[in-house]
Design an enzyme around this catalytic site. Structure first.
Site, PDB file in Angstrom:
ATOM      1  N   ARG A  38      58.898  53.279  -1.299  1.00 52.08           N
ATOM      2  CA  ARG A  38      58.673  52.416  -0.138  1.00 52.08           C
ATOM      3  C   ARG A  38      58.709  50.930  -0.485  1.00 52.08           C
ATOM      4  O   ARG A  38      59.198  50.108   0.297  1.00 52.08           O
ATOM      5  CB  ARG A  38      57.326  52.787   0.476  1.00 52.08           C
ATOM      6  CG  ARG A  38      56.920  51.951   1.662  1.00 52.08           C
ATOM      7  CD  ARG A  38      55.589  52.440   2.197  1.00 52.08           C
ATOM      8  NE  ARG A  38      55.046  51.517   3.182  1.00 52.08           N
ATOM      9  CZ  ARG A  38      53.864  51.663   3.749  1.00 52.08           C
ATOM     10  NH1 ARG A  38      53.108  52.680   3.428  1.00 52.08           N
ATOM     11  NH2 ARG A  38      53.421  50.791   4.625  1.00 52.08           N
ATOM     12  N   HIS A  39      58.179  50.571  -1.633  1.00 57.78           N
ATOM     13  CA  HIS A  39      58.028  49.149  -1.939  1.00 57.78           C
ATOM     14  C   HIS A  39      59.179  48.577  -2.743  1.00 57.78           C
ATOM     15  O   HIS A  39      59.119  47.424  -3.180  1.00 57.78           O
ATOM     16  CB  HIS A  39      56.701  48.908  -2.660  1.00 57.78           C
ATOM     17  CG  HIS A  39      55.524  49.162  -1.775  1.00 57.78           C
ATOM     18  ND1 HIS A  39      55.068  48.237  -0.871  1.00 57.78           N
ATOM     19  CD2 HIS A  39      54.759  50.255  -1.608  1.00 57.78           C
ATOM     20  CE1 HIS A  39      54.043  48.748  -0.201  1.00 57.78           C
ATOM     21  NE2 HIS A  39      53.845  49.977  -0.637  1.00 57.78           N
ATOM     22  N   LEU A  40      60.217  49.345  -2.961  1.00 60.62           N
ATOM     23  CA  LEU A  40      61.360  48.822  -3.713  1.00 60.62           C
ATOM     24  C   LEU A  40      62.209  47.939  -2.806  1.00 60.62           C
ATOM     25  O   LEU A  40      62.563  48.315  -1.690  1.00 60.62           O
ATOM     26  CB  LEU A  40      62.196  49.980  -4.275  1.00 60.62           C
ATOM     27  CG  LEU A  40      61.500  50.842  -5.338  1.00 60.62           C
ATOM     28  CD1 LEU A  40      62.429  51.950  -5.809  1.00 60.62           C
ATOM     29  CD2 LEU A  40      61.052  49.987  -6.521  1.00 60.62           C
TER      30      LEU A  40
END
Lengths: 163, 142
Positions: free
Chosen positions: A46-48
């Site tokens: 999700r945070h890439l």
């Protein structure tokens, strides 16, 4: 072959931590094969950002092992389904030995988990096996031990809510 | 020379709990070999994982602790998301619950082309798990 509906009738794990998609082969009490499809929409990515390296998409070892462990629980609980920990048992990993991580799985890969029983008792089991992608072993698991415990045996704060 | 570093899950250090659910503070006690590391992790009781593990009986999946150990190693060595290539052993002794705070105490030692991490995870209730994990020295170095 059983899909997610059948898996949910055996395992207590639910979204977002139900990490097995289908069981393709089973010999109850002896061996089982299950699949997990890795996609770019996995919460772990999700945070890439757009600038993330391709290697950042290697599926985390902890989740790969968790997915394999859930496949092993499907084998252990195949003949005694445990879909609700409050009505049945809490499945707790107790030990892992000699895991070799040989390669990574990436979005688009279909991971094949193979598990075999080493020993099973009423409240514990030891299993072994491997995970493969396109026929290539990406992880071997020497030994995985799991304990099945009543929820009331755990800390009081874990007990079934009375209300 | 001792050094101290801090990071948070919002930096991507611990991505498995869907965002800034964990806070990791790494205290590198020694810059030499073996390197001793401590970190503290707080588990957000609202983390989505607890709705699925398990409904009505929330417990942190034990293998998340492996990722917390790896994240601690990563923060201490400046490597983003180091991947173990060999897990010698993990022993799970007691479950970690929502709202628990736990400490990771780890020691890193170079052994040829590998770095061996020996670690324990402890909560207020005692030791939750112990680890002996290897990383490639080409990936984890200091």
């Amino acid at each position: 072959m059983i899909g997610v509906r059948g898996i949910r009738r055996i395992l207590p794990h639910r979204h977002p931590i139900l990490l097995v998609d289908v069981v393709t082969d089973v010999e109850p009490g002896s061996r089982l094969t299950a699949h997990k499809a890795v996609t770019a929409n996995e919460p772990c990515y999700r945070h890439l950002g757009d600038d993330a390296e391709e290697s950042s998409y290697a599926y985390p070892v902890g989740l790969l092992l968790e997915s394999w462990a859930q496949s092993s629980l499907l084998l252990v609980c195949w003949q005694r389904p445990n879909p609700d920990v409050l009505a049945g048992k809490v499945e707790l990993a107790s030990g892992i030995r000699k895991v070799d991580v040989l390669a990574a799985a990436y979005p688009g890969d279909l991971v094949e988990h193979r598990v075999e029983t080493v020993r099973v008792t009423d409240d514990a089991a030891i299993v072994t096996g491997a995970s493969l992608v396109n026929g290539r072993t990406i992880m071997s698991v020497g030994q995985f031990s799991v304990a099945l415990r009543d929820v009331d045996e755990l800390s009081p704060v874990l007990r079934k809510e009375e209300n | 020379m001792d050094s101290r570093r801090r990071t948070a899950a919002s930096d991507g250090a611990v991505p498995l709990l869907h965002g800034a659910d964990l806070t990791v503070v790494v205290d590198v006690v020694s810059g030499r070999t073996p390197m001793a590391i401590t970190s503290r992790v707080w588990v957000d009781p609202d983390a989505p994982v607890f709705s699925g593990h398990y409904p009505g009986c929330a417990l942190l999946p034990g293998l998340y602790l492996l990722e917390c150990v790896s994240s601690t190693v990563g923060v201490a060595t400046g490597v983003r998301r180091p991947r173990p290539h060999r897990i010698e052993r993990i022993r799970f002794l007691s479950p970690v619950r929502p709202d628990d705070e736990f400490a990771v105490e780890a020691e890193l030692a170079r052994e040829g082309d590998a770095v061996t991490c020996t670690a324990t995870v402890s909560t207020n209730a005692g030791t939750a798990a112990s680890f002996r994990v290897r990383y490639r020295a080409s990936e984890v170095s200091w």
